[in-house]
Motif scaffolding. Structure first.
Motif, short mmCIF file in Angstrom:
data_model
loop_
_atom_site.label_atom_id
_atom_site.label_comp_id
_atom_site.label_asym_id
_atom_site.label_seq_id
_atom_site.Cartn_x
_atom_site.Cartn_y
_atom_site.Cartn_z
N TYR A 1 0.80 -1.11 0.06
CA TYR A 1 -0.12 0.12 -0.03
C TYR A 1 0.90 1.34 0.06
O TYR A 1 1.65 1.37 0.80
CB TYR A 1 -0.82 -0.25 1.15
CG TYR A 1 -1.93 1.25 1.27
CD1 TYR A 1 -3.12 1.13 0.62
CD2 TYR A 1 -1.54 2.05 1.92
CE1 TYR A 1 -4.11 2.34 0.43
CE2 TYR A 1 -2.44 3.30 2.11
CZ TYR A 1 -3.55 3.40 1.31
OH TYR A 1 -4.50 4.46 1.17
N ASP A 2 0.59 2.15 -1.00
CA ASP A 2 1.47 3.39 -1.13
C ASP A 2 3.07 2.87 -0.97
O ASP A 2 3.51 3.45 -0.61
CB ASP A 2 1.28 4.17 -0.09
CG ASP A 2 -0.13 5.24 -0.23
OD1 ASP A 2 -0.47 5.10 -1.47
OD2 ASP A 2 -0.50 5.83 0.51
N GLY A 3 3.26 1.95 -1.98
CA GLY A 3 5.01 1.43 -1.70
C GLY A 3 5.35 0.70 -0.59
O GLY A 3 6.50 0.54 -0.67
N GLU A 4 4.59 0.48 0.41
CA GLU A 4 5.26 -0.19 1.61
C GLU A 4 4.46 -1.60 1.62
O GLU A 4 3.23 -1.49 1.35
CB GLU A 4 4.48 0.79 2.84
CG GLU A 4 5.42 2.06 2.82
CD GLU A 4 6.74 2.20 3.28
OE1 GLU A 4 7.05 1.16 4.17
OE2 GLU A 4 7.39 3.09 2.73
N THR A 5 5.25 -2.35 2.19
CA THR A 5 4.92 -3.82 2.37
C THR A 5 4.20 -3.90 3.66
O THR A 5 4.70 -3.42 4.77
CB THR A 5 5.99 -4.79 2.39
OG1 THR A 5 6.54 -4.77 1.12
CG2 THR A 5 5.30 -6.22 2.76
#
Length: 131
Positions: A28-32
């Protein structure tokens, strides 16, 4: 249950590199922010193959936003693509939020079965009783 996890990063990498399991990550938004660790299994009792989810975690801040549902839908699709007849996982009986989530997905619990386990000490003791 973080205090119960004994696997190290090296253990996890070894399992994956030896092909003993697979992992999918939710981002989500580049975060795991989520992951599922699973492996293929089969049953002599039912004659079916399946995927078994051994680890499923969604960051607390992401719960209720639909990511877990998306990941379970992906796992269901993957099971079908691999000609599996089931997708299974365990859930501790005190984890009511997880139980409620799984029930909303129309999953059912196999109530008449208990899981028994030999840990390292019991494996050693039991193996030595054969000699």
């Amino acid at each position: 249950m973080r205090d119960k996890i004994t696997a190290t990063e090296e253990d996890f990498h070894r399992l994956l590199s030896e092909g003993r399991g697979e992992t999918i990550f939710g981002q989500y938004d580049g975060e795991t922010v989520a992951f599922i660790y699973f492996y293929q299994n089969s049953s002599a009792f039912t004659g079916q193959t399946g995927l078994y989810i051994d680890g499923f975690l969604v960051d607390e801040a992401m719960k209720g936003k639909g990511l877990g549902k998306i990941m379970m839908a992906y796992m269901s699709q993957l099971a079908l693509e691999r000609d599996c007849q089931r997708l299974e996982w365990g859930c501790l009986d005190w984890n009511q939020p997880a139980i409620d989530f799984y029930r909303k997905l129309d999953a059912y619990s196999v109530e008449e079965m208990r899981i028994y386990r030999f840990g390292p000490e019991q494996l050693e003791s039991n193996a030595n009783s054969f000699n």
